[in-house]
Design an enzyme around this catalytic site. Structure first.
Site, short mmCIF file in Angstrom:
data_model
loop_
_atom_site.label_atom_id
_atom_site.label_comp_id
_atom_site.label_asym_id
_atom_site.label_seq_id
_atom_site.Cartn_x
_atom_site.Cartn_y
_atom_site.Cartn_z
N HIS A 220 0.80 -1.17 -0.12
CA HIS A 220 0.26 -0.16 0.05
C HIS A 220 0.64 1.02 0.19
CE1 HIS A 220 -3.12 2.64 -0.02
NE2 HIS A 220 -2.56 3.23 0.70
N TYR B 246 1.88 5.40 -2.42
CA TYR B 246 2.25 6.95 -2.15
C TYR B 246 3.65 7.26 -2.55
CZ TYR B 246 -2.35 6.84 -0.44
OH TYR B 246 -3.69 6.96 -0.43
N HIS C 209 -9.30 0.54 -11.97
CA HIS C 209 -8.82 1.36 -10.59
C HIS C 209 -7.41 1.83 -10.92
CE1 HIS C 209 -8.04 3.35 -6.69
NE2 HIS C 209 -7.36 2.39 -6.71
N PHE C 210 -6.53 0.74 -10.85
CA PHE C 210 -5.28 1.32 -10.69
C PHE C 210 -4.72 2.06 -11.85
CE2 PHE C 210 -4.19 -3.12 -10.40
CZ PHE C 210 -3.45 -3.21 -11.43
N HIS C 211 -5.08 1.67 -13.11
CA HIS C 211 -4.81 2.49 -14.29
C HIS C 211 -5.33 3.85 -14.29
CE1 HIS C 211 -3.79 -1.30 -15.85
NE2 HIS C 211 -2.99 -0.94 -16.56
N ARG D 112 -9.60 -10.68 -13.26
CA ARG D 112 -8.35 -10.02 -13.78
C ARG D 112 -7.48 -11.08 -13.93
NH1 ARG D 112 -5.24 -7.37 -8.59
NH2 ARG D 112 -3.61 -6.83 -10.24
N ARG D 113 -6.26 -10.94 -14.74
CA ARG D 113 -5.09 -11.80 -14.43
C ARG D 113 -5.63 -13.05 -15.20
NH1 ARG D 113 -2.31 -10.94 -8.72
NH2 ARG D 113 -1.05 -9.36 -9.35
C1 HEM Z 1 0.07 1.33 -22.95
C2 HEM Z 1 -0.61 1.40 -21.96
C3 HEM Z 1 -1.30 0.19 -21.10
C4 HEM Z 1 -1.92 -1.04 -21.61
C5 HEM Z 1 -2.41 -1.10 -22.87
C6 HEM Z 1 -2.46 -1.81 -20.05
C7 HEM Z 1 -3.16 -2.96 -20.33
C8 HEM Z 1 -3.45 -3.52 -19.10
C9 HEM Z 1 -4.36 -4.39 -18.91
C10 HEM Z 1 -5.23 -4.74 -19.93
C11 HEM Z 1 -4.15 -5.32 -17.87
C12 HEM Z 1 -4.91 -6.44 -16.99
C13 HEM Z 1 -4.50 -7.71 -17.38
C14 HEM Z 1 -5.22 -8.69 -16.69
O1 HEM Z 1 -5.22 -8.69 -15.73
O2 HEM Z 1 -5.26 -9.76 -17.38
C15 HEM Z 1 -3.07 -4.49 -17.05
C16 HEM Z 1 -2.50 -4.68 -15.76
C17 HEM Z 1 -1.54 -3.94 -15.14
N1 HEM Z 1 -1.18 -2.78 -15.56
FE1 HEM Z 1 -1.44 -1.94 -17.31
N2 HEM Z 1 -1.73 -1.07 -19.24
C18 HEM Z 1 -0.99 0.20 -19.77
C19 HEM Z 1 -0.37 0.91 -18.96
C20 HEM Z 1 0.09 0.75 -17.57
C21 HEM Z 1 0.81 1.72 -16.68
C22 HEM Z 1 1.24 3.03 -17.12
C23 HEM Z 1 0.90 1.06 -15.40
C24 HEM Z 1 1.52 1.75 -14.29
C25 HEM Z 1 2.30 2.87 -14.19
C26 HEM Z 1 0.40 -0.04 -15.55
C27 HEM Z 1 0.16 -0.98 -14.48
C28 HEM Z 1 -0.37 -1.91 -14.56
C29 HEM Z 1 -0.44 -3.12 -13.40
C30 HEM Z 1 0.44 -3.01 -12.04
C31 HEM Z 1 -0.97 -4.16 -13.92
C32 HEM Z 1 -1.63 -5.38 -13.08
C33 HEM Z 1 -0.56 -6.50 -13.37
C34 HEM Z 1 -0.95 -7.93 -12.60
O3 HEM Z 1 -2.17 -8.07 -12.43
O4 HEM Z 1 -0.18 -8.49 -12.15
N3 HEM Z 1 -0.29 -0.30 -16.75
N4 HEM Z 1 -2.54 -3.36 -18.00
CU LIG Z 2 -3.88 -0.02 -0.74
#
Ligand code: HEM
Ligand SMILES: [Cu+2]
Length: 596
Positions: free
Chosen positions: A235, A239, A386-388, A449-450
């Site tokens: 968490h 921050y 949410h976190f995007h 997700r995932r």
């Molecule tokens: C090019 C732009 C981006 C695209 C197209 C994108 C797309 C996605 C998608 C579709 C997922 C979900 C996949 C799933 O749960 O099956 C995901 C997960 C995630 N994204 Fe992005 N995202 C982008 C940019 C970012 C940025 C800028 C960050 C953070 C600075 C970020 C951090 C994350 C994280 C931490 C996860 C979770 C991974 C996990 O579940 O272990 N993403 N993203």
């Molecule tokens: Cu938290």
């Protein structure tokens, strides 16, 4: 007049060594950004079944690379560059010893390279190495030892970076014993104090459990314990990403808007509150974990709600400062001043759109934080939705927007195209609005997700807006726009780097309307705040962790509280202790006889 402008030195003129470090950190960060974006678009098109270029069995490798490169390398490398700039700029003095600075930069780069290699090796069948553990790398998923080693090295590097800034601050303090800590320095120091507390738990988890376990030194670990230690860090790490963005909103955004920060004391209060409240809330990520009593979860929820306060204070202060800027430029009316803002500047529009998305992220975050409604969206695609908005936009878009403002000052090169910059930040906003909104909507339907194969097609859902398939299209289009935006950003920056050097790019930051001397001195007492922060952490975590260890053992159920391979050693120690005590007993008995 023109002479005066030319005479004003930019950051790189004054501090060329430090500027090189800031540029190197940013470049490391942007390398991670582009890699992360490539994996992002692959997984987006895969899970929406629009285009599949990888086998589904590789999905976790892609997802781990996306998560780790973006939320660990992109964010942290940017912020170490930003903090170096902020410390040197606001103290107006060079770092004490840039050799140390390069050392931590190389340590962090080395650590991240190790971690990156271990993840990417997962794509190559002939290499017996993988780290498909996702960016939340707790047990029971297990990675190659190189993954954990790299992370540990990376974290140690960040600790040295913090020490480097503290040391520079102390050198400044000796030169200026009676001055208030400059605001940006204050923000860096409070953020780093928070980081030391937060990252200690994940370092402990990696060094005591995960690494020995992946090396085969111990047979098993207590998964609940490694999860709890991860979220102890997981968490506050949000921050660690957000506070640099807040720093930019407080100190740079008002200047770009043509105004001044509304209140320096309020900004200090906010950063102190983050230091105090960020850590004792991690259990709110574990509402659905068995093995943690509901009462502890409830306490964590309550603490989380308090954490809203500094964010609401920020919204107020930042909007007030921007409004002041607009009114300075002749803006008037209840909302009419909004038209007097510099919307054509990518750095301004980018940060404002980032702030707007953060507000939306705050609302969906409230749903996550509520113990009961969390059950509805837990582990659904709502959560990435949410976190995007938060780290993926409030932080990422602010960092990109700030680059348009800072890069010229650290390189003496004007941005290649500010128009492309403007298009880039707007495309990010539109792409994220589409992708994130559709993710939230699918999450409410229960789409997980995932997963590479969220096979929800063919089912009939009564939804307010569009069905699963339609939302998939929105996610795919949104993700594609985000990818395009990233390419525009990187392309623009590469072309900027090819620009010839010019002078006259210096920028200064105006003092706050209500300055540091208006705030009580106690705010600058970092020792006091760290002490209170540690106390709160002990109060929040001592009992839950004791209960987890008590119930599941330090190394999992049935193993006792010490490593298996130590058992013979402990047995031998116990035996020799018994023998020794026996011998001492006999000897003293003999002695007593003699004395008699
Ligand atoms: C090019 C732009 C981006 C695209 C197209 C994108 C797309 C996605 C998608 C579709 C997922 C979900 C996949 C799933 O749960 O099956 C995901 C997960 C995630 N994204 Fe992005 N995202 C982008 C940019 C970012 C940025 C800028 C960050 C953070 C600075 C970020 C951090 C994350 C994280 C931490 C996860 C979770 C991974 C996990 O579940 O272990 N993403 N993203
Ligand atoms: Cu938290």
């Amino acid at each position: 007049m023109s002479e005066a402008i030319e005479a004003e030195q930019s950051f790189v003129d004054k501090f060329p060594d430090e500027a090189r470090i800031v540029r190197s950190s940013f470049l490391g960060s942007f390398l991670a950004l582009i890699l992360g974006a490539i994996f992002g678009i692959i997984q987006t098109l895969h899970r929406t079944d629009v285009a599949r270029i990888i086998p589904s069995t590789d999905y976790y490798t892609v997802l781990t690379a996306h998560g780790v490169f973006l939320v660990i390398s992109f964010t942290v490398f940017f912020l170490v560059g930003l903090f170096t700039w902020a410390i040197v700029r606001s103290l107006d003095r060079p770092l004490v010893n840039t050799k140390i600075t390069w050392t931590w930069y190389l340590i962090m780069s080395g650590g991240m390279t190790m971690t990156g290699i271990s993840i990417l090796a997962g794509f190559v069948d002939s290499i017996d190495m993988s780290a498909d553990v996702l960016y939340t790398f707790y047990a029971p998923l297990q990675a190659h030892p190189l993954f954990y080693t790299g992370l540990a090295v990376f974290i140690v590097g960040s600790w040295i970076a913090g020490a480097d800034w503290f040391r520079t601050f102390l050198a400044w303090r000796r030169e200026h014993p009676d001055e208030r800590i400059p605001l940006q320095t204050f923000m860096v120091l409070t953020t780093m104090a928070m980081w030391y507390i937060a990252s200690s738990a994940v370092a402990a988890s990696v060094l005591l459990f995960l690494l020995p376990w992946s090396l085969g030194f111990i047979d098993q670990v207590n998964p609940t314990l490694t999860r709890t230690l991860f979220w102890f860090f997981g968490h506050p790490v949000v921050y660690f990403w957000l506070m640099p963005a807040y720093m930019l909103w407080y100190t740079v955004l008002p200047k770009i808007a043509g105004g001044r920060l509304f209140s320096d004391p309020l900004a200090r209060v906010v950063f102190v509150l983050f230091l105090l409240l960020s850590t004792p809330v991690g259990i709110h990520h574990q509402y659905l974990d068995p093995g943690i009593a509901e009462g502890f979860k409830f306490i964590s929820m309550t603490n989380t709600m308090f954490l809203l306060l500094p964010s609401l204070l920020t919204a107020f202060t930042v909007v007030a400062s921007v409004e002041y800027g607009a009114r300075q430029r002749g803006g008037s009316g209840l909302l009419g001043w909004l038209t007097d803002l510099p919307w054509r500047k990518p750095e301004f529009t980018g940060m404002m759109l980032a702030g707007l998305m953060f507000a939306a992220g705050g609302f969906s975050g409230m749903v996550n934080a509520g113990m009961n409604i969390n059950y509805m969206i837990h582990n659904t695609i709502w959560v990435p939705g949410h976190f995007h908005l938060t780290v993926g936009t409030a932080v990422a878009l602010t960092f990109m927007a700030a680059t348009y403002w800072i890069w010229p000052q650290i390189s003496n090169k004007p941005i290649y195209s500010r128009t492309i910059g403007l298009v880039q930040v707007v495309v990010w906003f539109i792409g994220m609005a589409l992708m994130s909104n559709a993710m939230h909507a699918q999450g409410i339907m229960g789409v997980p997700r995932r997963t590479a194969e969220p096979e929800y097609s063919g089912f009939d859902y009564a939804t307010m807006f569009g069905g699963f398939e339609e939302l998939n299209i929105q996610i795919a289009i949104g993700g594609t726009l985000l990818f395009v935006s990233t390419i525009l950003f990187i392309g623009n920056l590469l072309l900027t780097m090819g620009n010839p050097k010019v002078s006259g790019l210096a920028e200064s930051l105006p003092p706050a309307l209500s300055g540091p001397t208006d705030s009580p001195e106690v705010l600058d007492n970092l020792r006091l705040w760290v002490g209170i922060a540690l106390t709160l952490v002990v109060l929040a975590y001592a009992l839950p962790i004791a209960a987890i260890i008590n119930r599941g053992g330090l190394l999992g159920p049935g193993v006792g509280t010490y490593p298996v391979w130590l058992t013979p050693l402990f047995d031998a120690l116990a035996n020799s202790a018994t023998i020794a005590i026996g011998a001492v007993g006999d000897a003293s008995a003999a002695l007593v006889e003699v004395v008699k």
